[in-house]
Design a protein around this motif. Structure first.
Motif, PDB file in Angstrom:
ATOM      1  N   CYS A  60      46.095  54.654  30.975  1.00 48.55           N
ATOM      2  CA  CYS A  60      45.932  54.390  32.567  1.00 48.55           C
ATOM      3  C   CYS A  60      46.426  55.161  33.712  1.00 48.55           C
ATOM      4  N   ARG A  61      47.714  55.149  32.960  1.00 51.63           N
ATOM      5  CA  ARG A  61      48.447  56.865  34.491  1.00 51.63           C
ATOM      6  C   ARG A  61      47.903  57.491  34.254  1.00 51.63           C
ATOM      7  N   GLU A  62      47.090  58.049  33.406  1.00 51.00           N
ATOM      8  CA  GLU A  62      46.578  59.463  33.198  1.00 51.00           C
ATOM      9  C   GLU A  62      45.175  59.167  34.230  1.00 51.00           C
ATOM     10  N   ASN A  63      44.366  58.418  33.889  1.00 54.42           N
ATOM     11  CA  ASN A  63      43.027  58.090  34.351  1.00 54.42           C
ATOM     12  C   ASN A  63      42.479  57.046  35.144  1.00 54.42           C
ATOM     13  N   TYR A  64      43.805  56.057  35.645  1.00 58.48           N
ATOM     14  CA  TYR A  64      43.707  55.038  36.726  1.00 58.48           C
ATOM     15  C   TYR A  64      45.627  55.284  37.310  1.00 58.48           C
ATOM     16  N   THR A  65      45.507  53.882  38.007  1.00 56.86           N
ATOM     17  CA  THR A  65      47.680  54.472  37.957  1.00 56.86           C
ATOM     18  C   THR A  65      48.142  53.829  37.105  1.00 56.86           C
ATOM     19  N   ASP A  66      48.003  52.203  36.649  1.00 48.69           N
ATOM     20  CA  ASP A  66      48.251  51.820  36.064  1.00 48.69           C
ATOM     21  C   ASP A  66      47.899  51.134  34.804  1.00 48.69           C
ATOM     22  N   LEU A  67      48.265  50.604  34.028  1.00 48.66           N
ATOM     23  CA  LEU A  67      48.066  49.275  33.349  1.00 48.66           C
ATOM     24  C   LEU A  67      48.006  48.138  34.410  1.00 48.66           C
ATOM     25  N   ALA A  68      47.159  47.418  34.596  1.00 49.54           N
ATOM     26  CA  ALA A  68      47.568  45.876  34.898  1.00 49.54           C
ATOM     27  C   ALA A  68      48.011  45.507  35.505  1.00 49.54           C
ATOM     28  N   THR A  69      47.821  45.426  36.671  1.00 48.91           N
ATOM     29  CA  THR A  69      49.042  44.239  37.356  1.00 48.91           C
ATOM     30  C   THR A  69      48.704  43.430  38.079  1.00 48.91           C
ATOM     31  N   ILE A  70      48.643  42.072  38.209  1.00 48.08           N
ATOM     32  CA  ILE A  70      48.075  40.818  38.956  1.00 48.08           C
ATOM     33  C   ILE A  70      48.739  39.546  39.587  1.00 48.08           C
ATOM     34  N   ASP A  71      48.539  40.125  41.186  1.00 48.23           N
ATOM     35  CA  ASP A  71      49.466  39.394  41.952  1.00 48.23           C
ATOM     36  C   ASP A  71      48.908  38.286  42.711  1.00 48.23           C
ATOM     37  N   ASN A  72      47.925  37.785  42.347  1.00 46.00           N
ATOM     38  CA  ASN A  72      47.240  36.270  42.588  1.00 46.00           C
ATOM     39  C   ASN A  72      46.283  36.192  41.835  1.00 46.00           C
ATOM     40  N   MET A  73      45.818  34.936  42.492  1.00 51.59           N
ATOM     41  CA  MET A  73      44.700  34.000  41.555  1.00 51.59           C
ATOM     42  C   MET A  73      43.513  34.910  42.080  1.00 51.59           C
ATOM     43  N   GLU A  74      42.936  35.342  43.135  1.00 53.26           N
ATOM     44  CA  GLU A  74      41.844  35.969  43.868  1.00 53.26           C
ATOM     45  C   GLU A  74      41.936  37.275  43.176  1.00 53.26           C
ATOM     46  N   GLU A  75      42.924  37.698  42.943  1.00 50.18           N
ATOM     47  CA  GLU A  75      42.821  39.155  41.392  1.00 50.18           C
ATOM     48  C   GLU A  75      42.956  39.230  40.078  1.00 50.18           C
ATOM     49  N   MET A  76      43.055  37.867  39.965  1.00 51.01           N
ATOM     50  CA  MET A  76      43.036  36.910  38.642  1.00 51.01           C
ATOM     51  C   MET A  76      41.425  37.530  38.527  1.00 51.01           C
ATOM     52  N   LYS A  77      40.970  36.202  39.483  1.00 55.45           N
ATOM     53  CA  LYS A  77      39.405  37.356  39.615  1.00 55.45           C
ATOM     54  C   LYS A  77      38.511  37.972  39.311  1.00 55.45           C
ATOM     55  N   ARG A  78      39.351  38.984  40.036  1.00 52.04           N
ATOM     56  CA  ARG A  78      37.972  39.965  40.170  1.00 52.04           C
ATOM     57  C   ARG A  78      38.318  40.429  39.105  1.00 52.04           C
ATOM     58  N   LEU A  79      39.816  40.465  38.643  1.00 48.02           N
ATOM     59  CA  LEU A  79      40.221  41.006  36.953  1.00 48.02           C
ATOM     60  C   LEU A  79      38.973  40.518  35.516  1.00 48.02           C
ATOM     61  N   THR A  80      38.801  39.453  35.703  1.00 49.34           N
ATOM     62  CA  THR A  80      38.052  38.599  34.757  1.00 49.34           C
ATOM     63  C   THR A  80      37.069  39.357  35.583  1.00 49.34           C
ATOM     64  N   GLU A  81      36.646  39.135  36.051  1.00 52.23           N
ATOM     65  CA  GLU A  81      34.995  39.797  37.003  1.00 52.23           C
ATOM     66  C   GLU A  81      34.865  41.160  35.733  1.00 52.23           C
ATOM     67  N   SER A  82      35.838  41.759  35.851  1.00 55.46           N
ATOM     68  CA  SER A  82      35.645  43.331  35.378  1.00 55.46           C
ATOM     69  C   SER A  82      35.710  43.580  34.338  1.00 55.46           C
ATOM     70  N   VAL A  83      36.063  42.513  33.322  1.00 54.83           N
ATOM     71  CA  VAL A  83      36.128  42.659  32.743  1.00 54.83           C
ATOM     72  C   VAL A  83      34.394  42.522  31.842  1.00 54.83           C
ATOM     73  N   GLY A  84      33.992  40.824  32.652  1.00 49.57           N
ATOM     74  CA  GLY A  84      32.737  40.449  32.168  1.00 49.57           C
ATOM     75  C   GLY A  84      32.946  39.629  31.423  1.00 49.57           C
ATOM     76  N   SER A  85      31.368  38.810  30.966  1.00 43.08           N
ATOM     77  CA  SER A  85      31.767  37.073  30.198  1.00 43.08           C
ATOM     78  C   SER A  85      31.117  37.860  28.802  1.00 43.08           C
TER      79      SER A  85
END
Ligand SMILES: *[C@@H]1O[C@H](CO)[C@@H](O)[C@H](O)[C@H]1NC(C)=O
Ligand SMILES: *[C@@H]1O[C@H](CO)[C@@H](O)[C@H](O)[C@H]1NC(C)=O
Ligand SMILES: [Ca+2]
Length: 154
Positions: free
Chosen positions: A54-79
């Motif tokens: 993640c540090r080489e190819n993106y910013t870092d491993l996921a940081t999650i600050d709130n419910m809204e971000e949790m929701k978007r992270l869940t969407e990024s993984v997909g069902s």
């Protein structure tokens, strides 16, 4: 001694400053809800190798600050994916949970029922479970739990 005119112009200046501060904080609150973009990577890696990836190819491993971000992270993984995937939370000094990004964290957590359970006293890294909740696991795990979620942004 301030003249009345001077006083009024100072007031004007203060009002202007206050408006400016309001605009800035508005801007920042907008920023923080858009700043973390999540990227699900389906490669089996240990937590530490996932962090390097993640540090080489993106910013870092996921940081999650709130419910809204949790929701978007869940969407990024997909069902379709029902396994676990590393996020950036790991025990650091004095066994306190810390984000890989070094962010202080907002105090937001979303542990699954009964987690973190630190099974065999050996679970120091964190995964996201398909339905959104978090679990602590040994950092060296990778088979089918070694997928991970990176983020880009501040
Ligand atoms: C970054 O991504 C590329 C392409 O997937 C990969 O080959 C490389 O190993 C990654 N970097 C790290 C440090 O894992
Ligand atoms: C990751 O490991 C699991 C379990 O061994 C395996 O089923 C899966 O195909 C692996 N995924 C990749 C992308 O290698
Ligand atoms: Ca656990």
């Amino acid at each position: 001694m301030f003249s009345a005119a001077c006083w009024i112009s100072m007031m004007g200046c203060n009002v202007f400053l206050m408006l400016k501060l309001l605009l800035i904080s508005e801007f920042h609150s907008h920023c923080s809800c858009l700043s973390h973009q999540y990227h699900f990577v389906n490669i089996n890696l240990t937590w530490t190798d996932a962090q390097a990836y993640c540090r080489e190819n993106y910013t870092d491993l996921a940081t999650i600050d709130n419910m809204e971000e949790m929701k978007r992270l869940t969407e990024s993984v997909g069902s379709d994916y029902t396994g676990e995937a590393w996020i950036g939370l790991k025990k650091g000094t004095s066994w306190r949970w810390q984000w890989s990004s070094g962010e202080g964290g907002t105090g937001y957590t979303n542990w699954d029922k009964g987690e973190p359970n630190n099974q065999y006293n050996n679970e120091h890294c964190t995964t996201f479970r398909g339905y959104g909740a978090w679990n602590d696991l040994p950092c060296s795990y990778q088979s089918n739990m070694g997928y991970f979620i990176c983020y880009t942004g501040e």
